[in-house]
Design a protein around this motif. Structure first.
Motif, PDB file in Angstrom:
ATOM      1  N   ASP A 211      48.429  86.176  12.740  1.00 53.13           N
ATOM      2  CA  ASP A 211      49.017  87.335  13.832  1.00 53.13           C
ATOM      3  C   ASP A 211      48.118  87.593  14.447  1.00 53.13           C
ATOM      4  N   TRP A 212      47.279  87.041  14.850  1.00 55.47           N
ATOM      5  CA  TRP A 212      46.185  85.541  15.515  1.00 55.47           C
ATOM      6  C   TRP A 212      44.943  84.704  15.057  1.00 55.47           C
ATOM      7  N   TRP A 213      45.934  83.771  16.153  1.00 59.95           N
ATOM      8  CA  TRP A 213      45.115  82.147  15.702  1.00 59.95           C
ATOM      9  C   TRP A 213      43.962  82.303  16.465  1.00 59.95           C
ATOM     10  N   ILE A 214      42.246  82.172  16.207  1.00 61.40           N
ATOM     11  CA  ILE A 214      41.512  82.265  17.052  1.00 61.40           C
ATOM     12  C   ILE A 214      40.383  80.821  16.824  1.00 61.40           C
ATOM     13  N   PRO A 215      40.231  79.714  17.958  1.00 63.53           N
ATOM     14  CA  PRO A 215      39.981  78.460  18.037  1.00 63.53           C
ATOM     15  C   PRO A 215      38.405  78.475  17.872  1.00 63.53           C
ATOM     16  N   ILE A 216      37.760  77.693  17.709  1.00 67.44           N
ATOM     17  CA  ILE A 216      36.733  78.253  17.733  1.00 67.44           C
ATOM     18  C   ILE A 216      35.558  76.926  17.851  1.00 67.44           C
ATOM     19  N   LYS A 217      34.869  76.814  18.475  1.00 65.29           N
ATOM     20  CA  LYS A 217      33.273  75.686  18.154  1.00 65.29           C
ATOM     21  C   LYS A 217      32.764  75.867  16.555  1.00 65.29           C
ATOM     22  N   PRO A 218      33.184  74.042  15.819  1.00 62.25           N
ATOM     23  CA  PRO A 218      32.472  74.943  14.489  1.00 62.25           C
ATOM     24  C   PRO A 218      31.116  75.195  14.723  1.00 62.25           C
ATOM     25  N   GLY A 219      30.943  76.625  13.733  1.00 58.38           N
ATOM     26  CA  GLY A 219      29.226  77.214  13.641  1.00 58.38           C
ATOM     27  C   GLY A 219      28.918  77.987  15.050  1.00 58.38           C
ATOM     28  N   GLY A 220      30.557  78.688  15.600  1.00 58.45           N
ATOM     29  CA  GLY A 220      29.937  79.073  16.599  1.00 58.45           C
ATOM     30  C   GLY A 220      30.434  80.772  15.755  1.00 58.45           C
ATOM     31  N   ASP A 221      30.313  81.121  15.184  1.00 60.16           N
ATOM     32  CA  ASP A 221      31.062  82.441  14.338  1.00 60.16           C
ATOM     33  C   ASP A 221      30.099  83.023  14.376  1.00 60.16           C
ATOM     34  N   ALA A 222      28.133  82.749  14.563  1.00 56.59           N
ATOM     35  CA  ALA A 222      27.024  83.371  14.349  1.00 56.59           C
ATOM     36  C   ALA A 222      27.709  84.077  15.820  1.00 56.59           C
ATOM     37  N   ALA A 223      27.740  83.598  17.016  1.00 49.31           N
ATOM     38  CA  ALA A 223      27.924  84.153  18.282  1.00 49.31           C
ATOM     39  C   ALA A 223      28.660  85.135  19.086  1.00 49.31           C
ATOM     40  N   LEU A 224      30.414  84.611  18.274  1.00 52.67           N
ATOM     41  CA  LEU A 224      31.316  85.155  18.543  1.00 52.67           C
ATOM     42  C   LEU A 224      30.765  86.598  17.563  1.00 52.67           C
TER      43      LEU A 224
END
Length: 711
Positions: A211-224
């Protein structure tokens, strides 16, 4: 053998271990399908397992190396000779007081796996794909919830309610080593009205269904997710009742203070996700009846522990622990011990990360398995002398695989190999076999007995599944469990007094009132029928030292890491000018990554029905800057190696990243070594040589690195 017909067993074309039925006619396996008693499904890898069983490349008898390591030159020997070689060397090692310098790298199916029992009896260590894959997640959940989260226990998607959120963060269940049921469970949940959110720098099959694709910088999951948690707490959108009851006193105040400045706007600058989207995600989580996260590759970055910590905090403050649609807390099937139980080695006394002078950096990280990357360093330090490998392929599958291959060929002042014995059990030629002193022919899942009794994967919960032989074994092949039971009988008869592998499993199954025979009559499965929810309410506590959820990790107070950092992994924060691209690897449905059983499968490597290439995926914006087009051959180079491969342009990868399918590069096997495929592990540094790039709490930066690309 059970004769002809549909016979229940377990697939082993990857480590998801799906329950399947094999159709046998005249002693030949003709077809496989999912076992309906376990919501049965079968993927293309599973269906291609028959090709592996009857491959012309099956290893049929034991072999001993006759050339130098790496030459791949062997001669046939008998099983007795092979057993004598192993017994002699291990006895010699033990007599020298160096039993702890023996490591068995394997994929154990439980802590009571017969091979693990053998290693404990020897006084050696285990290393597996477990710490290699997601130990940071396991450690994070254990620190916070205090459960026994087995390798990749993830949400039970079939329990996600209408409106629930399913968040895949660096996770590829539609094309990965996985349970074949998971994609259908996710899609079924969507049909019920659940929402699928995919967070990934690459748009893949999951994103296409999302339903939603969120592109992200690799390794940015913790910050998100720290930004999400900041918003939830700042706006009183968290589950206050749950937190007041179950979180350790003082931790919520400490968390609020820690997250105070980690606003969506601040975190957006780190992870590359717009602040508005971080707020949108937070509000969706607050309004949903449940929210779960499933992560795999994103937990294998150098900041994996920070991400695991942020992930755990999100689950806690949204009240999504052990509820339908949240994070399940698995239990272990209560199997009976096989007495007497050999004691495990004291990893604290003997040294866990035996990687020389840098090992002190990891003193705060405690886990019961050796990391896979330690082997090369330990050989150099003379702390690893005997190495066995089953169901793994370290010469290809390790980050810094070149460093591993170099280490196993190192010699001492006498001209002898520093690693004194390298033994491989394998079904077909593998890269690691090329360097081995002894090669033992293993059996496929259609030929062997094996009990799978971990709280494994998504279907099973805490249950047991029986892998049973449905046809006669090929050649002189023997399953590794049987080999090390037999060797155990020679060396440690007090711990191997049972008759054989079936007898061993019978003793264990008595713990749940079952036996191998009863399990066969029961369709190959045992299950209590439910995995249960909110088990902590029945227990009145979580399984942590305090009995409460521990958001603050006091065990890392000495290194100032009680709370998660939002920073990207170290491997991305330096060398940007010299190596401007981030290499991102990913998995496909066709290969079990580097396992020889699917590497050499002609069906899975066919250019029409399978997968036949792993080009470098680049965004057209980057390609224009580099002056390359689809089909051009480029050099990709990191600080530890370089490869040449063709380019494929796609807008499905964010600018600044270069994508490669993981699992190629083998030089052994007629099918696997065909073509010009490359291994991403040639580019990723051996973690032991770059300890300063590791999270000091144990994260393993082993799936990505910075690279430069040029024609």
């Amino acid at each position: 053998m059970s004769g002809d017909g549909w016979i229940p067993t377990v697939c082993y074309q990857c480590k998801a271990e799906c329950a399947i039925l094999a159709r046998v006619e005249g002693g030949v396996v003709k077809e496989v399908k999912g076992n309906p008693r376990a919501r049965g499904k079968a993927c293309v890898k599973g269906m291609a397992g028959i090709t592996s069983l009857y491959s012309n490349e099956r290893l049929k008898y034991p072999m001993k190396r006759v050339g130098e390591r790496g030459s791949g030159e062997f001669e046939r020997i008998t099983w007795d000779e092979a057993m004598d070689i192993m017994e002699t060397k291990l006895t010699e090692l033990r007599d020298r007081g160096e039993a702890h310098k023996f490591t068995y790298s394997m994929f154990p199916h439980s802590v009571t796996d017969p091979k693990w029992r053998f290693v404990n009896a020897c006084g050696g260590f285990i290393s597996t794909g477990l710490p290699h894959c997601d130990s940071a997640k396991i450690m994070a959940h254990m620190h916070t919830f205090g459960c026994f989260p087995n390798h990749h226990i993830a949400p039970m998607y079939y329990a996600v309610p209408k409106g629930g959120l399913m968040i895949l963060s660096g996770r590829h269940p539609f094309g990965c080593l996985d349970d074949a049921c998971v994609p259908s469970h996710i899609l079924d949940a969507k049909e019920r009205g659940a929402k699928l959110i995919v967070i990934d720098p690459i748009f893949r099959a999951e994103a296409a269904k999302a339903d939603w694709w969120i592109p992200i910088k690799p390794g940015g999951d913790a910050a998100l997710f720290l930004g999400v948690s900041n918003y939830l707490l700042a706006n009183d959108l968290y589950d206050k009742e749950f937190c007041d009851k179950w979180v350790q006193e003082g931790d919520m105040d400490g968390l609020k203070a820690h997250l105070k400045d980690m606003t969506p706007e601040a975190m957006s600058k780190i992870c590359g996700v717009p602040a508005g989207d971080i707020i949108k995600l937070a509000r969706m989580a607050a309004e949903a009846p449940s929210a779960c996260i499933d992560a795999f590759k994103s937990i294998m970055y150098g900041n994996g522990m920070d991400w695991g910590h942020a992930w755990s905090i999100f689950l806690v403050i949204t009240g999504n622990l052990d509820n339908p649609g949240g994070q399940p807390l698995p239990e272990i099937a209560p199997m009976a011990p096989v007495e007497p139980v050999p004691p495990a080695p004291d990893v604290t006394e003997l040294g866990y990360h035996r990687t020389g002078p840098d090992r002190s950096q990891f003193d705060s990280y405690k886990f019961f398995l050796q990391p896979t990357w330690y082997a090369a360093q330990a050989i150099k330090d003379d702390t690893l002398k005997v190495f066995f490998a089953s169901e793994c392929n370290p010469a290809l599958s390790e980050m810094g695989s070149g460093e591993w291959r170099k280490a196993v060929t190192m010699k001492d002042e006498n001209g002898d190999y520093k690693l004194e014995l390298l033994v491989v059990t394998e079904i077909m030629p593998s890269e690691t076999m090329k360097w081995a002193d002894l090669v033992l022919p293993d059996q496929t899942n259609f030929e062997r007995w094996e009990m799978l009794y971990m709280p494994w994967w998504y279907n099973y919960g805490h249950c047991a599944a029986l892998c049973q032989p449905v046809v006669e074994p090929i050649g002189e092949s023997r399953h590794a469990n049987r080999v090390f039971i037999d060797l155990g009988k020679r060396m440690f008869p007090e711990y191997f007094a049972f008759k054989d592998d079936v007898d061993y499993y019978d003793i264990e199954l008595a713990g749940v009132g079952m036996s191998v025979k009863k399990l066969q009559e029961n369709g190959g499965l045992w299950s209590p029928g439910t995995v249960g929810f909110r088990k902590y309410e029945d227990a009145g506590k979580f399984n942590t030292p305090s009995g409460k959820i521990e958001l603050k990790w006091n065990m890392y107070k000495d290194i100032g890491r009680e709370w998660p950092s939002p920073e990207l992994p170290l491997e991305y924060r330096r060398g940007e000018d010299e190596f401007p691209f981030v290499l991102v690897n990913f998995r496909t449905i066709y290969l079990n990554n580097t396992g020889a059983w699917s590497q050499n499968n002609a069906q899975l490597r066919d250019p029409v029905s399978g997968l036949d290439a792993n080009p470098c995926l680049l965004n057209p914006i980057d390609a224009e800057r580099l002056g390359v087009k689809s089909g051009d051959v480029v050099t990709m180079e990191s600080n530890s190696g370089q490869v040449k491969l063709p380019v494929e342009l796609t807008e499905k990868i964010i600018p600044g990243c270069a994508g490669i399918i993981h699992g190629f590069g083998q030089t052994m096997g007629k099918v696997a070594c065909r073509g010009s495929w490359v291994s991403d592990n040639e580019l990723i540094s051996d973690a032991g040589t770059t300890l300063d790039e590791q999270d000091l709490r144990g994260g393993e930066a082993h799936v990505t690195t910075r690279v430069r690309i040029y024609k």
